[in-house]
Design a protein around this motif. Structure first.
Motif, PDB file in Angstrom:
ATOM      1  N   LYS A  23       0.902  -1.166   0.002  1.00 32.86           N
ATOM      2  CA  LYS A  23       0.062   0.055   0.162  1.00 32.86           C
ATOM      3  C   LYS A  23       1.011   1.085   0.110  1.00 32.86           C
ATOM      4  O   LYS A  23       0.623   2.259  -0.607  1.00 32.86           O
ATOM      5  CB  LYS A  23      -0.916  -0.082   1.275  1.00 32.86           C
ATOM      6  N   ARG A  24       1.919   1.230   0.681  1.00 34.66           N
ATOM      7  CA  ARG A  24       2.877   2.392   0.827  1.00 34.66           C
ATOM      8  C   ARG A  24       3.434   2.585  -0.486  1.00 34.66           C
ATOM      9  O   ARG A  24       3.600   3.715  -0.698  1.00 34.66           O
ATOM     10  CB  ARG A  24       3.851   2.326   2.053  1.00 34.66           C
ATOM     11  N   ALA A  25       3.773   1.605  -1.145  1.00 27.24           N
ATOM     12  CA  ALA A  25       4.567   1.769  -2.574  1.00 27.24           C
ATOM     13  C   ALA A  25       3.579   2.579  -3.551  1.00 27.24           C
ATOM     14  O   ALA A  25       3.863   3.322  -4.132  1.00 27.24           O
ATOM     15  CB  ALA A  25       4.946   0.667  -3.200  1.00 27.24           C
ATOM     16  N   ALA A  26       2.047   1.931  -3.404  1.00 24.51           N
ATOM     17  CA  ALA A  26       1.192   2.689  -4.270  1.00 24.51           C
ATOM     18  C   ALA A  26       1.059   4.138  -3.842  1.00 24.51           C
ATOM     19  O   ALA A  26       0.740   4.988  -4.570  1.00 24.51           O
ATOM     20  CB  ALA A  26      -0.118   1.797  -4.435  1.00 24.51           C
ATOM     21  N   GLU A  27       1.053   4.238  -2.604  1.00 26.75           N
ATOM     22  CA  GLU A  27       0.862   5.776  -1.833  1.00 26.75           C
ATOM     23  C   GLU A  27       1.931   6.591  -2.564  1.00 26.75           C
ATOM     24  O   GLU A  27       1.510   7.705  -3.184  1.00 26.75           O
ATOM     25  CB  GLU A  27       0.612   5.634  -0.685  1.00 26.75           C
ATOM     26  N   TYR A  28       3.001   6.287  -2.426  1.00 32.25           N
ATOM     27  CA  TYR A  28       4.259   6.913  -2.712  1.00 32.25           C
ATOM     28  C   TYR A  28       4.404   7.294  -4.369  1.00 32.25           C
ATOM     29  O   TYR A  28       4.664   8.461  -4.969  1.00 32.25           O
ATOM     30  CB  TYR A  28       5.503   6.348  -2.306  1.00 32.25           C
ATOM     31  N   LEU A  29       3.780   6.074  -5.163  1.00 31.80           N
ATOM     32  CA  LEU A  29       4.129   6.325  -6.419  1.00 31.80           C
ATOM     33  C   LEU A  29       2.823   7.392  -6.931  1.00 31.80           C
ATOM     34  O   LEU A  29       3.228   8.097  -7.652  1.00 31.80           O
ATOM     35  CB  LEU A  29       3.476   4.920  -7.240  1.00 31.80           C
ATOM     36  N   ALA A  30       1.691   7.626  -6.291  1.00 29.70           N
ATOM     37  CA  ALA A  30       0.596   8.497  -6.383  1.00 29.70           C
ATOM     38  C   ALA A  30       1.298   9.764  -6.310  1.00 29.70           C
ATOM     39  O   ALA A  30       1.140  10.781  -6.893  1.00 29.70           O
ATOM     40  CB  ALA A  30      -0.735   8.227  -5.473  1.00 29.70           C
ATOM     41  N   GLU A  31       1.868  10.129  -5.152  1.00 32.84           N
ATOM     42  CA  GLU A  31       2.558  11.439  -4.620  1.00 32.84           C
ATOM     43  C   GLU A  31       3.541  11.725  -5.424  1.00 32.84           C
ATOM     44  O   GLU A  31       3.230  12.946  -6.212  1.00 32.84           O
ATOM     45  CB  GLU A  31       3.274  11.090  -3.108  1.00 32.84           C
ATOM     46  N   ILE A  32       4.516  11.096  -6.180  1.00 29.10           N
ATOM     47  CA  ILE A  32       5.356  11.214  -7.220  1.00 29.10           C
ATOM     48  C   ILE A  32       4.576  11.605  -8.252  1.00 29.10           C
ATOM     49  O   ILE A  32       4.971  12.807  -9.058  1.00 29.10           O
ATOM     50  CB  ILE A  32       6.109  10.041  -7.302  1.00 29.10           C
ATOM     51  N   GLU A  34       1.546  12.576  -8.906  1.00 26.37           N
ATOM     52  CA  GLU A  34       0.984  13.996  -8.759  1.00 26.37           C
ATOM     53  C   GLU A  34       1.726  15.095  -8.779  1.00 26.37           C
ATOM     54  O   GLU A  34       1.526  16.157  -9.353  1.00 26.37           O
ATOM     55  CB  GLU A  34       0.016  13.942  -7.238  1.00 26.37           C
ATOM     56  N   ASP A  35       3.096  14.950  -8.405  1.00 30.25           N
ATOM     57  CA  ASP A  35       3.914  16.412  -8.263  1.00 30.25           C
ATOM     58  C   ASP A  35       4.327  16.284  -9.812  1.00 30.25           C
ATOM     59  O   ASP A  35       4.493  17.418 -10.211  1.00 30.25           O
ATOM     60  CB  ASP A  35       5.243  15.940  -7.661  1.00 30.25           C
ATOM     61  N   ILE A  36       4.567  15.256 -10.493  1.00 35.02           N
ATOM     62  CA  ILE A  36       4.989  15.551 -11.889  1.00 35.02           C
ATOM     63  C   ILE A  36       3.838  16.285 -12.876  1.00 35.02           C
ATOM     64  O   ILE A  36       4.014  16.941 -13.575  1.00 35.02           O
ATOM     65  CB  ILE A  36       5.378  14.093 -12.485  1.00 35.02           C
ATOM     66  N   ALA A  37       2.571  15.366 -12.503  1.00 33.66           N
ATOM     67  CA  ALA A  37       1.432  16.217 -13.271  1.00 33.66           C
ATOM     68  C   ALA A  37       1.364  17.664 -12.806  1.00 33.66           C
ATOM     69  O   ALA A  37       0.796  18.468 -13.690  1.00 33.66           O
ATOM     70  CB  ALA A  37       0.157  15.128 -12.806  1.00 33.66           C
ATOM     71  N   MET A  38       1.551  17.940 -11.659  1.00 31.65           N
ATOM     72  CA  MET A  38       1.381  19.407 -11.212  1.00 31.65           C
ATOM     73  C   MET A  38       2.168  20.326 -11.932  1.00 31.65           C
ATOM     74  O   MET A  38       1.823  21.417 -12.479  1.00 31.65           O
ATOM     75  CB  MET A  38       1.308  19.524  -9.661  1.00 31.65           C
ATOM     76  N   ASP A  39       3.766  19.773 -12.265  1.00 33.65           N
ATOM     77  CA  ASP A  39       4.575  20.528 -12.972  1.00 33.65           C
ATOM     78  C   ASP A  39       4.076  20.779 -14.401  1.00 33.65           C
ATOM     79  O   ASP A  39       4.175  21.974 -14.826  1.00 33.65           O
ATOM     80  CB  ASP A  39       6.045  19.995 -12.796  1.00 33.65           C
ATOM     81  N   ILE A  40       3.522  19.574 -14.880  1.00 37.01           N
ATOM     82  CA  ILE A  40       3.254  19.793 -16.380  1.00 37.01           C
ATOM     83  C   ILE A  40       2.166  20.585 -16.269  1.00 37.01           C
ATOM     84  O   ILE A  40       1.945  21.508 -17.414  1.00 37.01           O
ATOM     85  CB  ILE A  40       2.767  18.228 -16.872  1.00 37.01           C
TER      86      ILE A  40
END
Length: 67
Positions: A23-32, A34-40
């Protein structure tokens, strides 16, 4: 809290070949991601404004993602 669903992140990781996903791996991927998507998104908005538009178009996103 991430906007991207944990289930979607698990599906992406499994599609990439993972047998199991914590679950933590999936959560962390979502965070990363989302950061990339926000920059784009920010770059795309700036490109639209530079072109005198309020509407972000696919062309803006394509330009924002070109390296």
């Amino acid at each position: 809290m991430a906007e991207l669903s944990i289930a979607a992140m698990e599906r992406i990781l499994k599609k990439a070949g993972a047998e199991r996903v914590s679950k933590r791996a999936a959560e962390y991927l979502a965070e990363i991601l989302e950061d990339i998507a926000m920059d784009i998104a920010r770059q795309s908005i700036a490109l639209a404004h530079h072109a005198g538009r309020k509407t972000v178009r696919v062309e803006d996103i394509k330009l924002a993602t070109q390296g």
